[in-house]
Scaffold this motif. Sequence first.
Motif, PDB file in Angstrom:
ATOM      1  N   GLU A   6       5.992 -27.949  -3.683  1.00 19.86           N
ATOM      2  CA  GLU A   6       5.088 -27.014  -3.013  1.00 19.86           C
ATOM      3  C   GLU A   6       3.806 -26.793  -3.815  1.00 19.86           C
ATOM      4  O   GLU A   6       2.719 -26.690  -3.242  1.00 19.86           O
ATOM      5  CB  GLU A   6       5.798 -25.691  -2.736  1.00 19.86           C
ATOM      6  CG  GLU A   6       6.987 -25.801  -1.797  1.00 19.86           C
ATOM      7  CD  GLU A   6       6.615 -26.276  -0.392  1.00 19.86           C
ATOM      8  OE1 GLU A   6       5.520 -25.940   0.099  1.00 19.86           O
ATOM      9  OE2 GLU A   6       7.431 -26.974   0.232  1.00 19.86           O
ATOM     10  N   LEU A   7       3.920 -26.735  -5.141  1.00 17.69           N
ATOM     11  CA  LEU A   7       2.725 -26.608  -5.981  1.00 17.69           C
ATOM     12  C   LEU A   7       1.835 -27.833  -5.835  1.00 17.69           C
ATOM     13  O   LEU A   7       0.610 -27.714  -5.726  1.00 17.69           O
ATOM     14  CB  LEU A   7       3.117 -26.397  -7.447  1.00 17.69           C
ATOM     15  CG  LEU A   7       3.693 -25.032  -7.799  1.00 17.69           C
ATOM     16  CD1 LEU A   7       4.241 -25.037  -9.212  1.00 17.69           C
ATOM     17  CD2 LEU A   7       2.649 -23.939  -7.620  1.00 17.69           C
ATOM     18  N   GLU A   8       2.452 -29.021  -5.841  1.00 15.81           N
ATOM     19  CA  GLU A   8       1.684 -30.264  -5.672  1.00 15.81           C
ATOM     20  C   GLU A   8       0.982 -30.318  -4.319  1.00 15.81           C
ATOM     21  O   GLU A   8      -0.035 -30.996  -4.171  1.00 15.81           O
ATOM     22  CB  GLU A   8       2.591 -31.477  -5.852  1.00 15.81           C
ATOM     23  CG  GLU A   8       3.011 -31.703  -7.278  1.00 15.81           C
ATOM     24  CD  GLU A   8       4.047 -32.812  -7.440  1.00 15.81           C
ATOM     25  OE1 GLU A   8       4.666 -33.236  -6.436  1.00 15.81           O
ATOM     26  OE2 GLU A   8       4.235 -33.258  -8.590  1.00 15.81           O
ATOM     27  N   ALA A   9       1.513 -29.599  -3.327  1.00 14.19           N
ATOM     28  CA  ALA A   9       0.895 -29.536  -2.003  1.00 14.19           C
ATOM     29  C   ALA A   9      -0.211 -28.483  -1.952  1.00 14.19           C
ATOM     30  O   ALA A   9      -0.813 -28.258  -0.902  1.00 14.19           O
ATOM     31  CB  ALA A   9       1.958 -29.239  -0.945  1.00 14.19           C
ATOM     32  N   SER A  56       4.731 -15.020  -8.500  1.00 11.61           N
ATOM     33  CA  SER A  56       4.175 -16.190  -7.835  1.00 11.61           C
ATOM     34  C   SER A  56       3.613 -17.179  -8.859  1.00 11.61           C
ATOM     35  O   SER A  56       3.228 -16.811  -9.970  1.00 11.61           O
ATOM     36  CB  SER A  56       3.087 -15.780  -6.846  1.00 11.61           C
ATOM     37  OG  SER A  56       2.003 -15.173  -7.510  1.00 11.61           O
ATOM     38  N   PHE A  57       3.582 -18.421  -8.418  1.00  9.22           N
ATOM     39  CA  PHE A  57       3.079 -19.526  -9.223  1.00  9.22           C
ATOM     40  C   PHE A  57       2.004 -20.245  -8.411  1.00  9.22           C
ATOM     41  O   PHE A  57       2.129 -20.388  -7.196  1.00  9.22           O
ATOM     42  CB  PHE A  57       4.202 -20.511  -9.565  1.00  9.22           C
ATOM     43  CG  PHE A  57       5.302 -19.900 -10.379  1.00  9.22           C
ATOM     44  CD1 PHE A  57       5.308 -20.012 -11.758  1.00  9.22           C
ATOM     45  CD2 PHE A  57       6.334 -19.200  -9.771  1.00  9.22           C
ATOM     46  CE1 PHE A  57       6.320 -19.440 -12.520  1.00  9.22           C
ATOM     47  CE2 PHE A  57       7.353 -18.628 -10.512  1.00  9.22           C
ATOM     48  CZ  PHE A  57       7.343 -18.742 -11.890  1.00  9.22           C
ATOM     49  N   GLN A  58       0.958 -20.708  -9.113  1.00  8.01           N
ATOM     50  CA  GLN A  58      -0.131 -21.392  -8.444  1.00  8.01           C
ATOM     51  C   GLN A  58      -0.790 -22.342  -9.442  1.00  8.01           C
ATOM     52  O   GLN A  58      -0.889 -22.025 -10.630  1.00  8.01           O
ATOM     53  CB  GLN A  58      -1.151 -20.369  -7.940  1.00  8.01           C
ATOM     54  CG  GLN A  58      -2.352 -20.946  -7.241  1.00  8.01           C
ATOM     55  CD  GLN A  58      -3.300 -19.852  -6.756  1.00  8.01           C
ATOM     56  OE1 GLN A  58      -3.049 -18.662  -6.911  1.00  8.01           O
ATOM     57  NE2 GLN A  58      -4.408 -20.259  -6.170  1.00  8.01           N
ATOM     58  N   ILE A  59      -1.260 -23.486  -8.960  1.00  5.70           N
ATOM     59  CA  ILE A  59      -1.995 -24.428  -9.812  1.00  5.70           C
ATOM     60  C   ILE A  59      -3.373 -23.836 -10.096  1.00  5.70           C
ATOM     61  O   ILE A  59      -4.052 -23.346  -9.198  1.00  5.70           O
ATOM     62  CB  ILE A  59      -2.158 -25.799  -9.118  1.00  5.70           C
ATOM     63  CG1 ILE A  59      -0.798 -26.437  -8.843  1.00  5.70           C
ATOM     64  CG2 ILE A  59      -3.058 -26.728  -9.942  1.00  5.70           C
ATOM     65  CD1 ILE A  59      -0.042 -26.908 -10.059  1.00  5.70           C
ATOM     66  N   ILE A 118      -0.347 -24.071 -14.698  1.00  2.00           N
ATOM     67  CA  ILE A 118       0.322 -23.257 -13.695  1.00  2.00           C
ATOM     68  C   ILE A 118       0.089 -21.796 -14.045  1.00  2.00           C
ATOM     69  O   ILE A 118       0.431 -21.343 -15.141  1.00  2.00           O
ATOM     70  CB  ILE A 118       1.823 -23.576 -13.624  1.00  2.00           C
ATOM     71  CG1 ILE A 118       2.006 -25.026 -13.169  1.00  2.00           C
ATOM     72  CG2 ILE A 118       2.528 -22.599 -12.689  1.00  2.00           C
ATOM     73  CD1 ILE A 118       3.439 -25.493 -13.174  1.00  2.00           C
ATOM     74  N   ASN A 119      -0.522 -21.080 -13.120  1.00  4.85           N
ATOM     75  CA  ASN A 119      -0.745 -19.646 -13.294  1.00  4.85           C
ATOM     76  C   ASN A 119       0.463 -18.903 -12.749  1.00  4.85           C
ATOM     77  O   ASN A 119       0.939 -19.197 -11.650  1.00  4.85           O
ATOM     78  CB  ASN A 119      -1.989 -19.197 -12.535  1.00  4.85           C
ATOM     79  CG  ASN A 119      -3.254 -19.808 -13.094  1.00  4.85           C
ATOM     80  OD1 ASN A 119      -3.377 -20.032 -14.292  1.00  4.85           O
ATOM     81  ND2 ASN A 119      -4.208 -20.090 -12.226  1.00  4.85           N
TER      82      ASN A 119
END
Length: 130
Positions: free
Chosen positions: A70-73, A84-87, A110-111
């Motif tokens: 999901e992060l890669e998307a 939460s995690f986000q690039i 990754i934030n």
Amino acid sequence: MNVGIPIHFKTITKTNVLQPKKPRKYYAQSVTTGEAHFKTLLQETAKACKMSQVDANRLYYNLEAIIQQELEAGKVVRLGGIGSFQIGISSNGYDTPKEVTSNQITKAKINYRPGKPFKEMLKALNFKKV
């Protein structure tokens, strides 16, 4: 939800790298008291959920793969109260928008943003100097 066990800290000194001639200042720095290993987390999860350790292991490894996917998307991954995690990406600054290309991206990371229970836990911590 701190159960009264204080977070240990020590005093360190730092020099201001932008103003190295200024006197050093003293700061608090947290000190760890050990590690919580993945195997222990699996055992505790299995016990708390009344599931086999094999099932807990399968759950965690599948969750890891799905979060990465999901992060890669390009999605923000929200894990309820965990957070939460986000690039996130970094680049140098340029004078024009045209100069900013994918080749100028210097780092990806990754934030993590903690959820409400973790934020509340941080507010309730107590500390002990060691």
